[in-house]
Design an enzyme around this catalytic site. Sequence first.
Site, PDB file in Angstrom:
ATOM      1  N   ALA A  33      38.981  66.556  65.226  1.00  0.00           N
ATOM      2  CA  ALA A  33      40.239  66.019  64.550  1.00  0.00           C
ATOM      3  C   ALA A  33      39.959  64.820  64.001  1.00  0.00           C
ATOM      4  CB  ALA A  33      41.359  66.456  65.522  1.00  0.00           C
ATOM      5  N   ASN A  34      41.023  64.738  63.049  1.00  0.00           N
ATOM      6  CA  ASN A  34      41.254  63.380  62.583  1.00  0.00           C
ATOM      7  C   ASN A  34      42.295  62.671  63.291  1.00  0.00           C
ATOM      8  OD1 ASN A  34      39.020  63.325  60.808  1.00  0.00           O
ATOM      9  ND2 ASN A  34      40.236  63.326  58.972  1.00  0.00           N
ATOM     10  N   ARG A  35      42.439  61.330  63.004  1.00  0.00           N
ATOM     11  CA  ARG A  35      43.819  60.752  63.756  1.00  0.00           C
ATOM     12  C   ARG A  35      44.829  60.634  62.753  1.00  0.00           C
ATOM     13  NH1 ARG A  35      43.366  57.322  67.859  1.00  0.00           N
ATOM     14  NH2 ARG A  35      41.028  56.663  67.814  1.00  0.00           N
ATOM     15  N   SER A  36      46.028  61.455  62.778  1.00  0.00           N
ATOM     16  CA  SER A  36      47.037  61.628  62.075  1.00  0.00           C
ATOM     17  C   SER A  36      48.289  61.877  62.416  1.00  0.00           C
ATOM     18  CB  SER A  36      46.785  62.405  60.613  1.00  0.00           C
ATOM     19  OG  SER A  36      47.820  62.711  59.885  1.00  0.00           O
ATOM     20  N   VAL A 100      42.420  65.728  56.381  1.00  0.00           N
ATOM     21  CA  VAL A 100      41.281  66.922  56.738  1.00  0.00           C
ATOM     22  C   VAL A 100      40.148  66.398  57.438  1.00  0.00           C
ATOM     23  CG1 VAL A 100      40.400  68.951  55.484  1.00  0.00           C
ATOM     24  CG2 VAL A 100      42.684  67.893  54.447  1.00  0.00           C
TER      25      VAL A 100
END
Length: 227
Positions: A33-36, A100
């Site tokens: 995942a990405n950090r968001s 994304v």
Amino acid sequence: PVTKAAGGPLHGKHILITAGPTHEAIDPVRYIANRSSGKQGYAIAEALRDRGARVTLVSGPTSLTPPEGITTVPVQSALDMQAACTAALPADVAICVAAVADWRVAATESQKIKKQTGDLPVLELTENPDILKMLAQADLGRPELVVGFAAETENVAAHAQAKLKRKGCDWIVANDVTARDGESVMGGDHNQVTLLTPDGAEDWNRAPKEQVAARLADKIIEYFKKS
Ligand code: CTP
Ligand code: CA
């Protein structure tokens, strides 16, 4: 509070927003995942709703509550997000705020990968579709105004300008994600952005994400007044 927005300045406009991270499954219990946090995207969705727009919010996994008066479509992966965006068209405006994941695992394991003595698992990655680029370069049904975000840590304006060209979008909101006063932008409540449009670059002061959202929403109202 939800303002009754019928007849607001964006009445009759359909606005598609992507927000949050995407989760790319490695196996049934693990993901990339990405950090968001989704906060900036949700705040933009709410600001546009409050100005009368019909908003579709395609959201990766976040801990936020789906806002009232907005069609929220929950998704997990980039492929899901792409499908949900395609299904939500036509739209007058698309704003891609989502972080994304650039890659997904080529072959997701159907069973949990077990630790093995000695051997480390090797993940083969494959590139995810670029949803912003897809929306910006659509031959048929391209939203009139396509807005991207660019999270940068250095040379913000230059990197963002290059991204604008590469993606084919109309505006880029470049954010400097360098931590300030010990608060990270990712997950934090403030954002410092530069708005790039064909009219040039505007540096906005560091402000709460709601204020950045309100300012962007007002820019969109201005855009439709001129066109
Ligand atoms: N974006 C997207 N789909 C992707 C990757 C990015 O829609 N697969 C969108 C983001 O929502 C954002 C913009 O593209 O609006 C820029 O994302 P960013 O990650 O900064 O750009 P990339 O082209 O992926 O470049 P890099 O990560 O290498 O900086
Ligand atoms: Ca990226």
